[in-house]
Design an enzyme around this catalytic site. Structure first.
Site, PDB file in Angstrom:
ATOM      1  CG  ASP A  36      -2.193   0.841   1.002  1.00 42.51           C
ATOM      2  OD1 ASP A  36      -3.281   0.239   0.916  1.00 42.51           O
ATOM      3  OD2 ASP A  36      -2.094   2.091   0.902  1.00 42.51           O
ATOM      4  CB  VAL A  63      -0.397   0.739  -7.735  1.00 47.27           C
ATOM      5  CG1 VAL A  63      -0.379  -0.315  -6.645  1.00 47.27           C
ATOM      6  CG2 VAL A  63      -1.571   1.692  -7.601  1.00 47.27           C
ATOM      7  CG  ASN A  89      -8.027  -3.859  -3.380  1.00 49.15           C
ATOM      8  OD1 ASN A  89      -9.249  -3.924  -3.450  1.00 49.15           O
ATOM      9  ND2 ASN A  89      -7.417  -3.099  -2.470  1.00 49.15           N
ATOM     10  CE1 TYR A 155     -13.385   3.953  -8.892  1.00 52.87           C
ATOM     11  CE2 TYR A 155     -15.456   3.272  -9.899  1.00 52.87           C
ATOM     12  CZ  TYR A 155     -14.435   3.053  -8.986  1.00 52.87           C
ATOM     13  OH  TYR A 155     -14.462   1.935  -8.187  1.00 52.87           O
ATOM     14  CE  LYS A 159     -11.908   0.648 -10.116  1.00 47.44           C
ATOM     15  NZ  LYS A 159     -10.945  -0.267  -9.464  1.00 47.44           N
TER      16      LYS A 159
HETATM   17  N1  LIG Z   1     -15.941   0.915  -1.899  1.00 46.83           N
HETATM   18  C1  LIG Z   1     -16.718   0.744  -2.949  1.00 46.83           C
HETATM   19  O1  LIG Z   1     -17.932   0.998  -2.895  1.00 46.83           O
HETATM   20  C2  LIG Z   1     -16.133   0.181  -4.219  1.00 46.83           C
HETATM   21  C3  LIG Z   1     -17.016  -0.283  -5.211  1.00 46.83           C
HETATM   22  C4  LIG Z   1     -16.508  -0.834  -6.366  1.00 46.83           C
HETATM   23  C5  LIG Z   1     -15.148  -0.949  -6.530  1.00 46.83           C
HETATM   24  N2  LIG Z   1     -14.299  -0.481  -5.579  1.00 46.83           N
HETATM   25  C6  LIG Z   1     -12.855  -0.669  -5.801  1.00 46.83           C
HETATM   26  O2  LIG Z   1     -12.326  -1.452  -4.757  1.00 46.83           O
HETATM   27  C7  LIG Z   1     -10.930  -1.218  -4.648  1.00 46.83           C
HETATM   28  C8  LIG Z   1     -10.564  -1.053  -3.174  1.00 46.83           C
HETATM   29  O3  LIG Z   1     -11.154   0.126  -2.683  1.00 46.83           O
HETATM   30  P1  LIG Z   1     -11.792   0.281  -1.224  1.00 46.83           P
HETATM   31  O4  LIG Z   1     -13.218   0.623  -1.419  1.00 46.83           O
HETATM   32  O5  LIG Z   1     -11.420  -0.860  -0.382  1.00 46.83           O
HETATM   33  O6  LIG Z   1     -11.064   1.640  -0.768  1.00 46.83           O
HETATM   34  P2  LIG Z   1     -10.110   2.063   0.448  1.00 46.83           P
HETATM   35  O7  LIG Z   1      -9.856   3.507   0.206  1.00 46.83           O
HETATM   36  O8  LIG Z   1     -10.699   1.643   1.751  1.00 46.83           O
HETATM   37  O9  LIG Z   1      -8.787   1.218   0.172  1.00 46.83           O
HETATM   38  C9  LIG Z   1      -7.983   1.468  -0.951  1.00 46.83           C
HETATM   39  C10 LIG Z   1      -6.523   1.338  -0.564  1.00 46.83           C
HETATM   40  O10 LIG Z   1      -5.748   1.635  -1.742  1.00 46.83           O
HETATM   41  C11 LIG Z   1      -4.659   2.434  -1.343  1.00 46.83           C
HETATM   42  N3  LIG Z   1      -4.176   3.244  -2.459  1.00 46.83           N
HETATM   43  C12 LIG Z   1      -4.750   4.340  -3.011  1.00 46.83           C
HETATM   44  N4  LIG Z   1      -3.962   4.834  -3.973  1.00 46.83           N
HETATM   45  C13 LIG Z   1      -2.865   4.045  -4.022  1.00 46.83           C
HETATM   46  C14 LIG Z   1      -1.677   4.054  -4.787  1.00 46.83           C
HETATM   47  N5  LIG Z   1      -1.440   5.004  -5.709  1.00 46.83           N
HETATM   48  N6  LIG Z   1      -0.769   3.077  -4.579  1.00 46.83           N
HETATM   49  C15 LIG Z   1      -0.978   2.112  -3.640  1.00 46.83           C
HETATM   50  N7  LIG Z   1      -2.066   2.077  -2.868  1.00 46.83           N
HETATM   51  C16 LIG Z   1      -2.992   3.034  -3.056  1.00 46.83           C
HETATM   52  C17 LIG Z   1      -5.160   3.291  -0.204  1.00 46.83           C
HETATM   53  O11 LIG Z   1      -4.094   3.776   0.615  1.00 46.83           O
HETATM   54  C18 LIG Z   1      -6.081   2.322   0.529  1.00 46.83           C
HETATM   55  O12 LIG Z   1      -5.397   1.641   1.547  1.00 46.83           O
HETATM   56  C19 LIG Z   1     -10.654  -0.006  -5.526  1.00 46.83           C
HETATM   57  O13 LIG Z   1     -10.070  -0.443  -6.742  1.00 46.83           O
HETATM   58  C20 LIG Z   1     -12.012   0.572  -5.770  1.00 46.83           C
HETATM   59  O14 LIG Z   1     -12.091   1.293  -6.970  1.00 46.83           O
HETATM   60  C21 LIG Z   1     -14.751   0.082  -4.416  1.00 46.83           C
END
Ligand SMILES: NC(=O)c1ccc[n+]([C@@H]2O[C@H](COP(=O)([O-])OP(=O)(O)OC[C@H]3O[C@@H](n4cnc5c(N)ncnc54)[C@H](O)[C@@H]3O)[C@@H](O)[C@H]2O)c1
Length: 252
Positions: A36, A63, A89, A155, A159
């Site tokens: 992370d 990333v 992720n 976004y 995706k």
């Molecule tokens: N939460 C939702 O409703 C939802 C729905 C659909 C898809 N998603 C996708 O799920 C995935 C996880 O998201 P989440 O909801 O758990 O969010 P979150 O913000 O709780 O966790 C995301 C993590 O990614 C890390 N991150 C962000 N930018 C980064 C970078 N440049 N390099 C490395 N790490 C980085 C953050 O520090 C964080 O720990 C994402 O790809 C998001 O688009 C989320």
């Protein structure tokens, strides 16, 4: 246990879904690389894994940075000898901007974190997977990767591109023991809203119309269970697909 001695790299594993995937994979016997940008959060995930008797180490990775991706996979091989499962992720939201309001810088940032990172990390693990004719990639896409207005234009496009990459990778390497699938979560309770600033009021007013038919929000652990299925042998015949996990939101 479903992942005994497998080496799994999970990006964005300091929070939300990535964290729960890392914890569940470790509980199922995997050695987990908790990657992370937020190293304190990653260390916290590792502490929780070790506290439960699992094996993991934390590594700071942006990333969006090619050098960091190289270091992530090289450090994994150095420490655990190989990679078996890559979970792409890490991701960020946009601010619900429709195309008329997107700034280039924002578009590029969203694509760098959500999309280009998936290409780069996959490209980096491929020689390892090809050498042993075995490997699994799980991409966290989104309902926004399948439908038009779950978020803003950047976004949504980022995706949709992950879904395309998933299918292309799956088919290209299908005869070489490599599987690549994606999850399309609906609305999940995580910290991702913290990546939104200055929300576009017109964009969110359009996006919110669809929330009226969302049966419920989900927990990160509910997504982790899908990631376990796709990361394990239970899904040995599943390749190039996108599993929606959204309580039926997109079934309407
Ligand atoms: N939460 C939702 O409703 C939802 C729905 C659909 C898809 N998603 C996708 O799920 C995935 C996880 O998201 P989440 O909801 O758990 O969010 P979150 O913000 O709780 O966790 C995301 C993590 O990614 C890390 N991150 C962000 N930018 C980064 C970078 N440049 N390099 C490395 N790490 C980085 C953050 O520090 C964080 O720990 C994402 O790809 C998001 O688009 C989320």
């Amino acid at each position: 246990m479903k992942l005994t001695d497998k080496v799994a790299v999970v990006t964005g594993a300091a929070s939300g879904m990535g964290k729960q995937i890392a914890i569940l994979y470790a509980r199922e016997g995997a050695k987990v690389v908790v990657s992370d940008l937020n190293i304190d959060g990653a260390n916290q995930t590792v502490e929780e894994i070790k506290g439960a008797g699992g094996t993991a180490f934390a590594i700071q990775t942006n990333v969006a940075d090619e050098a960091d991706i190289q270091t992530l996979i090289d450090a994994t091989v150095e420490k655990y000898g190989t990679v078996d499962i890559l979970v792409n992720n890490a991701g960020i939201m946009d601010n619900f901007e429709p195309i008329g309001d997107i700034e280039d810088e924002k578009w590029d940032r969203v694509f760098a974190v959500n999309t280009k990172s998936v290409m780069r990390a996959t490209r980096k693990v491929l020689p390892i997977f090809l050498a042993k004719q075995q490997g699994i990639i799980v991409n966290i896409a989104s309902a926004g990767g399948l439908y038009g207005a779950r978020a803003g234009a950047a976004y949504t496009a980022s995706k949709h591109a992950v879904v395309g990459l998933t299918k292309n990778t799956a088919f290209m390497y299908a005869e070489q023991g490599i599987r690549c699938n994606a999850i399309a979560p609906g609305a999940v309770e995580t910290n991702i809203s913290s990546t939104m600033t200055n929300i576009n009021q017109f964009g969110i007013s359009r996006q919110q119309l669809g929330m009226a038919i969302n049966p419920r929000t989900g927990s990160a652990n509910e997504i982790a269970k899908v990631a376990l299925f796709l990361g394990s042998d239970d899904s040995s015949f599943v390749n190039g697909t996108v599993v929606s996990a959204d309580a039926g939101w997109s079934a309407y």
